[in-house]
Enzyme design. Structure first.
Site, mmCIF file in Angstrom:
data_model
loop_
_atom_site.group_PDB
_atom_site.id
_atom_site.type_symbol
_atom_site.label_atom_id
_atom_site.label_comp_id
_atom_site.label_asym_id
_atom_site.label_seq_id
_atom_site.Cartn_x
_atom_site.Cartn_y
_atom_site.Cartn_z
ATOM 1 C CG ASP A 131 -4.573 3.676 -2.004
ATOM 2 O OD1 ASP A 131 -5.608 3.020 -1.814
ATOM 3 O OD2 ASP A 131 -4.550 4.912 -2.047
ATOM 4 C CG ASP A 196 -11.561 5.230 -1.165
ATOM 5 O OD1 ASP A 196 -12.360 5.684 -0.331
ATOM 6 O OD2 ASP A 196 -11.180 5.874 -2.149
#
Ligand SMILES: *[C@@H]1O[C@H](CO)[C@@H](O)[C@H](O)[C@H]1NC(C)=O
Ligand SMILES: *[C@@H]1O[C@H](CO)[C@@H](O)[C@H](O)[C@H]1NC(C)=O
Ligand SMILES: *[C@@H]1O[C@H](CO)[C@@H](O)[C@H](O)[C@H]1NC(C)=O
Ligand SMILES: *[C@@H]1O[C@H](CO)[C@@H](O)[C@H](O)[C@H]1NC(C)=O
Length: 438
Positions: A131, A196
């Site tokens: 991330d 994601d």
């Protein structure tokens, strides 16, 4: 070269589209919710920016009554709030005066920079795995306004180096999460990749643009291709997690961590897919990513119910599944990117279809998630209705970010006019509507 017949057909299609677009434009005001540009949006965002929590604490999620909870910047969501501030700077440039709060226009750029302040210290010192791409977004926002800012570039390059250090060529992906699956028979070789992660590849492609270091590009392409091969079902629904053997690259398991079940399609994951492949196409121009984005878009459109977007397309209807306004807003932004791509290729019918899908999601979301009494702009997002404890019907910083961004896309692409009736001027702001930084 275009044949004469194709050229004539393209001109006719363009004329038909222009007519349709004009008619539509007249009622867009009534079709798209006025809440997109409600003064409360800027007011709420400013209140957060001025809160006593100012960096280093960042808004992560609201309670179910709409009160923000604040936490450490070492969190995957940290970039969204500063990015929202930058989006308001862009809004102000597109439509001067439109972001005033109680009569004065806040210095959104300065606030965006201030709220990016805690991010550089996260280089190589964070617990966020893949991330780091999301975390770097405020620097991409800065570059959207000031393309030459070297500080912003350096920050992106550093996060891209960290992300590419998570790449395993045996697997063909960057590793998303560092932990092991709870059901894997051989956890020692687990290598978890979540859908994601497609959203983080943009950081690699930006770093490639800045440095011309081809490794960044190759890692992004390999990850995108491997995900295309393994994360999607025949109907273009998606798995959330694929667990690879990091030594052999073999797929060991496919399952969900945040969706309803291993066989279901989690709406936020599918939205990351739509947005992710649209962006990948913008950066690389590889037709297979455009095909993927179109197929995911069709799936999304086919499966979105009329009333609202549930957190998982396959969640049981009883009890009423919670909505995920964040998924709706990410998907709407993905639809708008895809429409932009279609327009650049003169596929105007396709573009109109995707624009309409975005309008539908935005209107739908406003009908249930516009909640003036909450601190967040939107309510009714679901962070995770699978893990215990569930967190549904909350506000989330990425739902608010994409709410603002969708409004800006509509303005910059000329689909909507500024609240004062004037045409938004994207060129004055230096915003490139056709490029991936839009
Ligand atoms: C460049 O961007 C950073 C934030 O990324 C900001 O702090 C800095 O003021 C900007 N520099 C210039 C010269 O605009
Ligand atoms: C190019 O990027 C890779 C990581 O993607 C890095 O390991 C390598 O050191 C970089 N090469 C140069 C010359 O900076
Ligand atoms: C939105 O959240 C409220 C609670 O805040 C809930 O009563 C309502 O049913 C939710 N709407 C949808 C469509 O999920
Ligand atoms: C929503 O979350 C609560 C916990 O906050 C949980 O008890 C409830 O079952 C969830 N709702 C649904 C319909 O899954």
């Amino acid at each position: 070269m275009l044949s004469a017949r194709t050229a004539v057909a393209a001109v006719l299609a363009a004329a038909a589209f222009a007519r349709a677009a004009t008619t539509e434009n007249l009622n867009l005001g009534s079709k798209l919710p006025a809440e997109l540009f409600d003064p409360l949006v800027a007011k709420k965002v400013l209140a957060m920016a001025q809160s006593s929590f100012s960096p280093p604490a960042y808004p992560s999620i609201t309670s179910t009554s709409g009160v923000w909870q604040w936490g450490s910047p070492d969190n995957w969501i940290t970039g969204f709030f500063p990015s929202t501030l930058y989006q308001l700077a862009k809004r102000e440039c597109l439509c001067p005066g439109s972001t005033a709060v109680d009569g004065a226009v806040p210095d959104w750029l300065e606030l965006g920079r201030t709220w990016s302040g805690a991010i550089p210290s996260l280089h190589w010192h964070n617990g966020q795995g893949h991330d780091v791409g999301f975390i770097s977004w405020p620097f991409a926002e800065e570059l959207g306004l000031f393309p030459k800012n070297q500080t912003a570039r350096d920050n992106i390059i550093e996060f891209a180096l960290e992300l590419s250090s998570r790449y395993a060529k045996e697997v063909g992906c960057t590793r998303s999460w560092d932990w092991s699956s709870s059901t894997s028979p051989t956890p020692a070789t687990d290598f978890l990749v979540i859908i994601d992660n497609l959203m983080n590849l943009e950081t690699l492609l930006q770093a490639y643009d800045f440095t011309k270091n081809k490794t960044f590009y190759d890692v992004a392409i390999d990850h995108a291709d491997t995900t295309l091969k393994n994360h999607f079902r025949d109907d273009w629904g998606s798995w959330h997690v694929v667990n690879y053997d990091h030594l052999t690259g073999e797929v060991k398991e496919k399952y969900t961590q945040q969706g309803y079940s291993d066989d279901s399609t989690w709406t936020r994951g599918e939205a990351w897919g739509l947005h992710g492949y649209s962006k990948l196409y913008q950066y690389t121009k590889k037709p297979r990513y455009l095909d993927a984005a179109r197929n995911i878009a069709k799936y999304y459109l086919r499966r979105t119910p009329k009333a609202y977007l549930p957190w998982d397309f396959d969640a049981p209807k009883e009890p009423m599944p919670p909505a995920d306004a964040s998924a709706a807003m990410i998907a709407a932004a993905g639809f708008q990117l895809l429409a932009q791509i279609e327009k650049s290729q003169w596929n105007l019918i396709g573009a109109a279809q995707w624009d309409n899908a975005a309008h539908m999601l935005i209107s739908q979301t406003a009908s249930y998630a516009w909640n003036p009494s909450w601190q967040s702009v939107l309510s009714n997002s679901t962070r995770d209705n699978h893990g215990i404890p569930h967190s549904n019907n909350t506000g989330l910083p990425y739902a608010d970010y994409y709410w603002v961004k969708n409004g800006n896309y509509l303005l910059a692409s000329g689909q909507l006019r500024c609240p004062n009736g004037k045409r938004a001027s994207a060129s004055r702001c230096g915003i490139d509507l056709t490029g991936p930084t839009f």
